[in-house]
Design an enzyme around this catalytic site. Structure first.
Site, PDB file in Angstrom:
ATOM      1  N   ASP A 232      -9.629 -43.766   9.846  1.00  6.10           N
ATOM      2  CA  ASP A 232     -11.037 -43.595  10.792  1.00  6.10           C
ATOM      3  C   ASP A 232     -10.451 -43.925  12.075  1.00  6.10           C
ATOM      4  O   ASP A 232      -9.809 -45.038  12.180  1.00  6.10           O
ATOM      5  CB  ASP A 232     -12.091 -44.502  10.077  1.00  6.10           C
ATOM      6  CG  ASP A 232     -13.482 -44.084  10.766  1.00  6.10           C
ATOM      7  OD1 ASP A 232     -13.461 -43.644  11.911  1.00  6.10           O
ATOM      8  OD2 ASP A 232     -14.360 -43.928  10.138  1.00  6.10           O
ATOM      9  N   LYS A 299     -24.782 -35.458   2.799  1.00  4.64           N
ATOM     10  CA  LYS A 299     -25.618 -35.491   3.801  1.00  4.64           C
ATOM     11  C   LYS A 299     -26.449 -34.301   3.724  1.00  4.64           C
ATOM     12  O   LYS A 299     -26.094 -33.222   3.751  1.00  4.64           O
ATOM     13  CB  LYS A 299     -25.279 -35.815   5.335  1.00  4.64           C
ATOM     14  CG  LYS A 299     -24.311 -36.976   5.470  1.00  4.64           C
ATOM     15  CD  LYS A 299     -24.781 -38.246   4.901  1.00  4.64           C
ATOM     16  CE  LYS A 299     -23.720 -39.214   4.823  1.00  4.64           C
ATOM     17  NZ  LYS A 299     -23.879 -40.501   4.425  1.00  4.64           N
TER      18      LYS A 299
END
Length: 343
Positions: A232, A299
């Site tokens: 990340d 999502k």
């Protein structure tokens, strides 16, 4: 005369219509009445309750969090007479054995406006279980469940097993205790996935966490004893950065070089569109060994969940096989996918 089966289904708020659509595909005769809008509904279908619950259990819907049979319905008196009616019904059911572990689960809708608490109902029925049957009242790890739901002007009750209910938690609302040093509540998703998918995260050795920051999932994997590689560009939580089992790549995934077959677990919980997330995971799949496990949250940015899952699996080009997809209690506008790498 055709028999009629009745049950109560529960989904995450806003997703009941999708659960109903899935049930209708399995049981074409199913008809629905909303009890709590967008969340809890009554389902009626031709046949027996066992047939209805069996059809649901054999191909578990993604959006159905919990289901309970309705064996008896009363008009609410909103007095102790409701408790006495439940006790008489339970005493007359004659279905429990000596020492059998039984959980009483009572829920109520705000509009029911009953003066007694779920605990009062449980206490009354626990007493009946002990005195009439010699059964053992429990909260978890029950062999049988007594479900009670007060909603509107009605009181619904039914008897079943935890497997038939899809969850041994009341309404499928699984609760975890938040630890003082817990990085984020995202950890609850993996805890719930472990139970829901019957996974043993302790068997994995080397995990890849994609989009790991601030580290809620990474911390859980480290607690399970794994070596973890976290990717990340954002910063990880300070409590993790010096962990001896953790390798951090503070970069975009496309900039990281990984060995082929290095990992037996890949997890991804990113707030990206399903299409973007799918392409990212596909680019990293060589690092997951054949037979390896992937746990991914999807999502539902524009709803259309069934199309979203179908398109995502097409993105994976048959390299990942879907084991189960579920909207967990700790999911919000998303689904959790449990997948296995084919090659």
């Amino acid at each position: 005369m055709m028999t009629k089966a009745t049950c109560i289904g529960t989904a995450n708020r806003g997703f009941a219509q999708y659960a109903q659509e899935e049930i209708r595909r399995l049981v074409p005769s199913a008809r629905f009445v909303a009890l709590v809008p967008t969340e809890i509904f009554l389902c009626e279908a031709e046949g027996t309750t066992e047939e209805l619950l069996g059809a649901i259990g054999r191909q578990e819907p993604m959006f159905l969090r919990h289901v309970q049979p309705v064996d008896r319905v009363w008009e609410l008196t909103r007095t102790d007479d409701d408790l006495h009616a439940l006790q008489r019904w339970l005493a007359e059911s004659r279905t429990f054995g000596q020492g059998e572990r039984v959980a009483v689960q009572m829920r109520k809708d705000e509009k029911a406006n009953v003066p007694y608490t779920p605990f009062a109902v449980k206490s009354a029925l626990d007493e009946t279980l002990k005195t009439v049957y010699g059964a053992e009242p429990v909260v978890q790890q029950a062999q049988r469940i007594v479900s009670v739901f007060a909603c509107g002007d009605k009181l619904y009750a039914g008897l079943s097993t935890p497997a038939a209910n899809l969850s041994d938690w009341s309404g499928g609302a699984i609760r975890f205790h938040k630890e003082d040093d817990q990085i984020s509540r995202a950890k609850f998703k993996l805890l719930e996935a472990e139970q829901r998918f019957a996974l043993d995260f302790g068997r994995f050795r080397h995990a890849l966490d994609v989009g790991a920051a601030p580290g809620g999932w990474t911390s859980f994997l480290l607690e399970k004893g794994m070596k973890v590689t976290a990717i990340d560009p954002a910063a990880m939580h300070p409590s993790l950065v010096r962990h001896p089992q953790l390798t951090i790549h503070r970069k975009n995934a496309a900039e990281v070089k990984l060995k082929s077959g290095e990992f037996d677990l890949l997890v991804c919980d990113m707030s990206w569109s399903p299409r973007q997330m799918g392409r990212l995971v596909l680019d990293l799949l060589d690092a997951l060994k054949p037979g390896g496990t992937a746990i991914i949250t999807v999502k539902l940015m524009h709803k259309k969940p069934f199309q979203t899952v179908r398109e995502l699996l097409e993105t994976f080009e048959n390299r990942l096989q879907l084991v189960q997809a579920k909207q967990l209690f700790h999911n919000r506008e998303e689904l959790t996918l449990y997948l296995q790498k084919l090659w």
